[in-house]
Design an enzyme around this catalytic site. Sequence first.
Site, PDB file in Angstrom:
ATOM      1  CB  CYS A 149      -0.961  -0.024   1.181  1.00 35.03           C
ATOM      2  SG  CYS A 149      -0.204  -0.444   2.769  1.00 35.03           S
ATOM      3  CE1 TYR A 150       1.769   4.455   4.908  1.00 36.39           C
ATOM      4  CE2 TYR A 150       2.596   2.407   5.833  1.00 36.39           C
ATOM      5  CZ  TYR A 150       1.922   3.598   5.989  1.00 36.39           C
ATOM      6  OH  TYR A 150       1.403   3.946   7.219  1.00 36.39           O
TER       7      TYR A 150
END
Length: 346
Positions: A149-150
Amino acid sequence: MIKVGIVGGTGYTGVELLRILASHPQAEVTVITSRAEAGRQVSELFPNLRGHYDLAFSEPSKEVLLECDVIFFATPHGVAQAMMAELIEGGARVIDLSADFRIRDIATWEKWYGQKHGCPDLVASAVYGLPEVNREKIKSAQLIACPGCYPTSIQLGFLPLLEKGLIDVSSLIANSASGTTGAGKQASVPNLFSEASDSFKAYGAAGHRHLPEIEQGLVDIGGEHANGLSLTFVPHLLPTIRGIHSTLYAKLKGDAGDLQALYEQRYANEPFVDVLPKGDFPQTRTVKSTNMCRISVIEPQERGTVVIMSVIDNLTKGASGQGVQNMNIMFGLDENMGMSSPAILP
């Protein structure tokens, strides 16, 4: 119809995958596995899916999974490795939502994830599933390593500048914040409502396991422009359920020209990247439950520092939605099939 198998579908990425596929016109989930929940109906564990699935969790079976056209792994890190070799040898096409095959250097993966890699021979053949970078490779891939996600929010933010070699890569900064679902479903004190609500804090500032994945991806994007690349990455915990907001900083090498035009042109044909008008800044709520990444770019006071803001839903574009986007590409479908609904507001 594409026959879909899901391994480990009881967590947040699993239920998000089920939610998306429930309305996909060309895909049907035919098997979903969980040792802990074997025999239990999907709709019993996830009441929001009542009326959408007449399916029970089952014990993982290589033979049953190999009957599927594509297999998703929505498992904790380290789990997919145990089954992957047999599935790949059996001809399966696999999309792994975990980090097991993202990092090419095995020693680096083992250092950051604290365990011995169980299937190192397949790492080199895995395609990193960021469609905005690797679309052509994804089309024919057998094993997709779906980005974290990051890493998704940060790579998409820096990408246009890196491709053109417009920034000093030796001192990149990513200041990111995620909702509590980024930590998964397992109970922990920091994620209790009374601990996370009405508060905001950094964590993993000394080193987060997404860092090597992000730096690897940025180097791949930048190519010859990425020599000596170094990123300072500080994640934070938001008192929200979903969403990631990344604010990125870099020094421009010189006059970079029209940054707004650069971003608009680079992402003009990307169905899931929205470059906001100049002066507008993205909000996490505008991407909730969607596969969209919204981006803005600015050079404050024209002092040579570019600031990029990038927002995604950590469970959708940061995990399951991006996985379905990869599936659509692999099977020659429209990328936005099953994921065209806008975010829910308020």
